[in-house]
Design a protein around this motif. Structure first.
Motif, PDB file in Angstrom:
ATOM      1  N   TRP A 105      -2.413   5.496   4.782  1.00  0.00           N
ATOM      2  CA  TRP A 105      -2.771   4.380   3.917  1.00  0.00           C
ATOM      3  C   TRP A 105      -3.926   3.584   4.510  1.00  0.00           C
ATOM      4  CZ3 TRP A 105       2.829   2.009   3.575  1.00  0.00           C
ATOM      5  CH2 TRP A 105       3.622   2.806   2.739  1.00  0.00           C
TER       6      TRP A 105
ATOM      7  N   ILE B  35      -0.016  -0.405  -3.178  1.00  0.00           N
ATOM      8  CA  ILE B  35       1.312  -0.559  -2.586  1.00  0.00           C
ATOM      9  C   ILE B  35       1.441  -1.967  -2.033  1.00  0.00           C
ATOM     10  CG2 ILE B  35       2.910   0.297  -0.808  1.00  0.00           C
ATOM     11  CD1 ILE B  35       1.065   2.880  -0.800  1.00  0.00           C
TER      12      ILE B  35
ATOM     13  N   VAL C 250      -4.837  -0.276   5.034  1.00  0.00           N
ATOM     14  CA  VAL C 250      -3.891  -1.373   5.244  1.00  0.00           C
ATOM     15  C   VAL C 250      -4.603  -2.718   5.304  1.00  0.00           C
ATOM     16  CG1 VAL C 250      -2.280  -2.392   6.923  1.00  0.00           C
ATOM     17  CG2 VAL C 250      -2.179   0.066   6.417  1.00  0.00           C
TER      18      VAL C 250
ATOM     19  N   ALA D   1      -2.429  -0.401   0.964  1.00  0.00           N
ATOM     20  CA  ALA D   1      -1.136  -1.065   1.133  1.00  0.00           C
ATOM     21  C   ALA D   1      -1.360  -2.456   1.710  1.00  0.00           C
ATOM     22  CB  ALA D   1      -0.222  -0.253   2.050  1.00  0.00           C
TER      23      ALA D   1
ATOM     24  N   VAL E  32       4.078  -4.034   0.430  1.00  0.00           N
ATOM     25  CA  VAL E  32       5.232  -3.940   1.319  1.00  0.00           C
ATOM     26  C   VAL E  32       5.635  -5.353   1.733  1.00  0.00           C
ATOM     27  CG1 VAL E  32       6.163  -2.976   3.458  1.00  0.00           C
ATOM     28  CG2 VAL E  32       4.397  -1.723   2.189  1.00  0.00           C
TER      29      VAL E  32
ATOM     30  N   PRO F  76      -3.682  -4.128  -4.674  1.00  0.00           N
ATOM     31  CA  PRO F  76      -3.129  -3.017  -3.880  1.00  0.00           C
ATOM     32  C   PRO F  76      -2.486  -1.946  -4.736  1.00  0.00           C
ATOM     33  CG  PRO F  76      -1.600  -4.841  -3.880  1.00  0.00           C
ATOM     34  CD  PRO F  76      -2.825  -5.331  -4.631  1.00  0.00           C
TER      35      PRO F  76
END
Length: 236
Positions: free
Chosen positions: A85, A128, A87, A55, A130, A126
């Motif tokens: 996750w 994810i 990160v 993420a 955000v 990635p």
């Protein structure tokens, strides 16, 4: 040397050898602990296992964790722990949706817009992405156009990534009308791009205990609340 003298010398030598042997065999005390405290470090940027989803976070000082001991890791590290996750947090304080330059790229002094940070996120490939921010856009021109352009670009450059977007956050004072309007536009643009839009609400309204010493940014408890609310709203 007389027989008595030789005997005395032999006894003394034996005693000396015994004393030396005792010293060598005596257990040594443990080494003293180093003095002083170790230098504080930020929270780990990778919470999950090597095969966990990666993420990447784009945002402003609220995402960075400014004014806290975990600045640089911020709530993304906490959320990574909750979700399992890995990160990466390239968020930059002072950034927003509005473009700071016509080409939307980073100036030498740093990025002025999220679209300027996007290449770093794309390079990370990635699973994810955000995006969390927006409070720095209230005094910027062409904000709605910048929001729309950003999310269209995100979906074009990361077509397969799971896109998660939070509503722009405010501090413990009443939320300005301009931010309420921005929340609506971010929600519409994010949903048009196929994102999961999370309305975090006014997490810190009348909660000065969740604001750091600078009277602006969330403290560690405030950052934890952001992570917990996102985790609650996300589907597993």
């Amino acid at each position: 040397m007389s027989r008595r003298a030789k005997t005395t010398a032999a006894v003394l030598a034996a005693v000396a050898l015994a004393a030396i042997a005792a010293l060598l065999l005596w257990p040594r005390p443990p080494a003293p602990e180093p003095s002083g405290n170790p230098t504080a470090t930020t929270a780990p940027t990778s919470a999950g296992s090597d095969d966990a989803p990666l993420a990447v976070f784009i945002g402003d000082s609220y995402t960075v964790g400014t004014a806290t001991p975990i600045s640089g890791a911020g709530f993304p590290a906490m959320l990574g722990e909750l979700r399992g996750w890995r990160v990466e947090n390239p968020a930059i304080a002072g950034t927003g949706y509005s473009t700071g330059r016509a080409d939307g790229t980073c100036a030498s002094s740093g990025c002025q817009s999220y679209i300027g940070v996007l290449p770093r996120a794309v390079d990370a490939d990635p699973d994810i992405l955000v995006v969390s921010g927006g409070r720095n856009d209230l005094q910027r021109a062409h904000v709605e156009e910048a929001v729309t352009t950003f999310y269209a670009t995100v979906r074009r450059q990361l077509p397969d990534a799971r896109l998660i977007v939070t509503s722009p956050l405010w501090d413990d004072s009443p939320t300005p009308d301009a931010l309420l309007a921005l929340r609506e536009h971010v929600a519409a643009a994010a949903e048009n791009a196929g994102a999961e839009y999370l309305d975090l609400g006014d997490l810190f309204l009348d909660r000065p205990d969740l604001i750091a010493y600078d009277d602006l940014h969330p403290n560690e408890e405030g950052l934890a609340l952001i992570a917990e609310r996102i985790d609650e709203l996300l589907a597993r």
